[in-house]
Design a protein around this motif. Structure first.
Motif, short mmCIF file in Angstrom:
data_model
loop_
_atom_site.label_atom_id
_atom_site.label_comp_id
_atom_site.label_asym_id
_atom_site.label_seq_id
_atom_site.Cartn_x
_atom_site.Cartn_y
_atom_site.Cartn_z
N LYS A 1 20.10 61.96 57.01
CA LYS A 1 20.17 63.39 57.31
C LYS A 1 18.75 63.94 57.47
O LYS A 1 17.81 63.40 56.88
CB LYS A 1 20.88 64.12 56.17
CG LYS A 1 22.32 63.72 56.00
CD LYS A 1 22.93 64.43 54.81
CE LYS A 1 24.35 63.95 54.60
NZ LYS A 1 24.95 64.49 53.38
N PRO A 2 18.59 65.01 58.24
CA PRO A 2 17.25 65.59 58.41
C PRO A 2 16.59 65.90 57.06
O PRO A 2 17.23 66.42 56.15
CB PRO A 2 17.53 66.88 59.18
CG PRO A 2 18.79 66.61 59.92
CD PRO A 2 19.61 65.74 58.99
N GLY A 3 15.34 65.49 56.93
CA GLY A 3 14.58 65.74 55.72
C GLY A 3 14.90 64.82 54.56
O GLY A 3 14.41 64.99 53.46
N ALA A 4 15.74 63.80 54.78
CA ALA A 4 16.15 62.90 53.71
C ALA A 4 15.80 61.45 54.05
O ALA A 4 15.24 61.17 55.09
CB ALA A 4 17.66 63.03 53.48
N TYR A 5 16.18 60.55 53.15
CA TYR A 5 16.03 59.12 53.41
C TYR A 5 17.22 58.37 52.85
O TYR A 5 17.93 58.87 51.98
CB TYR A 5 14.71 58.58 52.84
CG TYR A 5 14.65 58.49 51.33
CD1 TYR A 5 14.99 57.31 50.68
CD2 TYR A 5 14.26 59.57 50.56
CE1 TYR A 5 14.94 57.22 49.30
CE2 TYR A 5 14.21 59.50 49.19
CZ TYR A 5 14.55 58.31 48.56
OH TYR A 5 14.50 58.22 47.19
N ASP A 6 17.46 57.20 53.38
CA ASP A 6 18.50 56.29 52.89
C ASP A 6 17.83 55.03 52.40
O ASP A 6 16.74 54.67 52.87
CB ASP A 6 19.48 55.92 54.01
CG ASP A 6 20.40 57.06 54.41
OD1 ASP A 6 20.63 57.95 53.57
OD2 ASP A 6 20.87 57.04 55.56
N ARG A 7 18.49 54.33 51.49
CA ARG A 7 17.96 53.03 51.07
C ARG A 7 19.11 52.05 50.87
O ARG A 7 20.22 52.44 50.54
CB ARG A 7 17.11 53.15 49.82
CG ARG A 7 17.85 53.57 48.58
CD ARG A 7 16.90 53.68 47.43
NE ARG A 7 17.61 54.16 46.26
CZ ARG A 7 17.04 54.46 45.13
NH1 ARG A 7 15.74 54.34 45.02
NH2 ARG A 7 17.76 54.86 44.11
N ALA A 8 18.80 50.79 51.10
CA ALA A 8 19.79 49.72 50.95
C ALA A 8 19.10 48.52 50.32
O ALA A 8 17.97 48.19 50.68
CB ALA A 8 20.37 49.35 52.30
N VAL A 9 19.78 47.89 49.39
CA VAL A 9 19.26 46.66 48.79
C VAL A 9 19.58 45.51 49.74
O VAL A 9 20.73 45.28 50.08
CB VAL A 9 19.87 46.41 47.39
CG1 VAL A 9 19.38 45.09 46.83
CG2 VAL A 9 19.54 47.56 46.45
N ILE A 10 18.54 44.82 50.16
CA ILE A 10 18.70 43.70 51.09
C ILE A 10 18.85 42.40 50.32
O ILE A 10 19.64 41.54 50.68
CB ILE A 10 17.48 43.61 52.03
CG1 ILE A 10 17.45 44.87 52.91
CG2 ILE A 10 17.51 42.35 52.87
CD1 ILE A 10 16.20 44.98 53.74
N TYR A 11 18.10 42.27 49.24
CA TYR A 11 18.12 41.02 48.48
C TYR A 11 17.73 41.31 47.03
O TYR A 11 16.84 42.11 46.79
CB TYR A 11 17.12 40.03 49.09
CG TYR A 11 16.99 38.74 48.32
CD1 TYR A 11 17.91 37.71 48.49
CD2 TYR A 11 15.97 38.55 47.41
CE1 TYR A 11 17.80 36.52 47.78
CE2 TYR A 11 15.84 37.37 46.70
CZ TYR A 11 16.76 36.35 46.88
OH TYR A 11 16.64 35.20 46.19
N THR A 12 18.41 40.66 46.10
CA THR A 12 18.03 40.72 44.69
C THR A 12 17.84 39.29 44.20
O THR A 12 18.74 38.45 44.35
CB THR A 12 19.11 41.41 43.83
OG1 THR A 12 19.27 42.75 44.31
CG2 THR A 12 18.69 41.48 42.37
N ASP A 13 16.70 39.02 43.64
CA ASP A 13 16.38 37.70 43.11
C ASP A 13 17.36 37.36 41.99
O ASP A 13 17.62 38.20 41.12
CB ASP A 13 14.94 37.70 42.59
CG ASP A 13 14.55 36.41 41.93
OD1 ASP A 13 14.58 35.37 42.61
OD2 ASP A 13 14.23 36.44 40.73
N PRO A 14 17.93 36.16 41.99
CA PRO A 14 18.89 35.80 40.94
C PRO A 14 18.32 35.91 39.52
O PRO A 14 19.05 36.18 38.58
CB PRO A 14 19.25 34.35 41.26
CG PRO A 14 18.94 34.18 42.71
CD PRO A 14 17.78 35.11 42.98
N ALA A 15 17.01 35.73 39.38
CA ALA A 15 16.39 35.84 38.05
C ALA A 15 15.93 37.28 37.78
O ALA A 15 15.32 37.55 36.75
CB ALA A 15 15.20 34.89 37.94
N PHE A 16 16.19 38.20 38.71
CA PHE A 16 15.83 39.62 38.60
C PHE A 16 14.33 39.87 38.50
O PHE A 16 13.89 40.82 37.88
CB PHE A 16 16.57 40.28 37.43
CG PHE A 16 18.05 40.25 37.58
CD1 PHE A 16 18.69 41.07 38.50
CD2 PHE A 16 18.81 39.37 36.83
CE1 PHE A 16 20.06 41.04 38.66
CE2 PHE A 16 20.19 39.33 36.99
CZ PHE A 16 20.82 40.15 37.91
#
Length: 79
Positions: A23-38
């Motif tokens: 949306k205007p003035g905002a941002y989106d985020r998505a997790v692409i990868y999470t390390d199995p050991a965190f």
């Protein structure tokens, strides 16, 4: 070791499917990868032109890579 892990995760990701139209003035985020050991996660942030966040902190280290466009970052020191 972390550098090699991040490169491998990025190489095996289809980034285009994570690009959104925030949306205007905002941002989106998505997790692409999470390390199995965190040890780390790889995220895609898509910012609308002119989007900002309030002053905030992170309790971790981070790296930024720009796929397209520009970003301005202002760092603050906690007092």
């Amino acid at each position: 070791m972390l550098k090699e892990c991040v490169k491998a995760a990025a190489k095996n990701s289809d980034f285009e499917k994570y690009i959104t139209a925030p949306k205007p003035g905002a941002y989106d985020r998505a997790v692409i990868y999470t390390d199995p050991a965190f040890y780390f996660s790889l995220m895609m942030l898509t910012w609308a032109p002119g989007a900002k966040t309030p002053i905030h902190g992170h309790n971790s280290y981070g790296f930024v890579g720009i796929c397209s466009g520009k970003i301005a970052v202002e760092c603050f020191e906690r007092v």
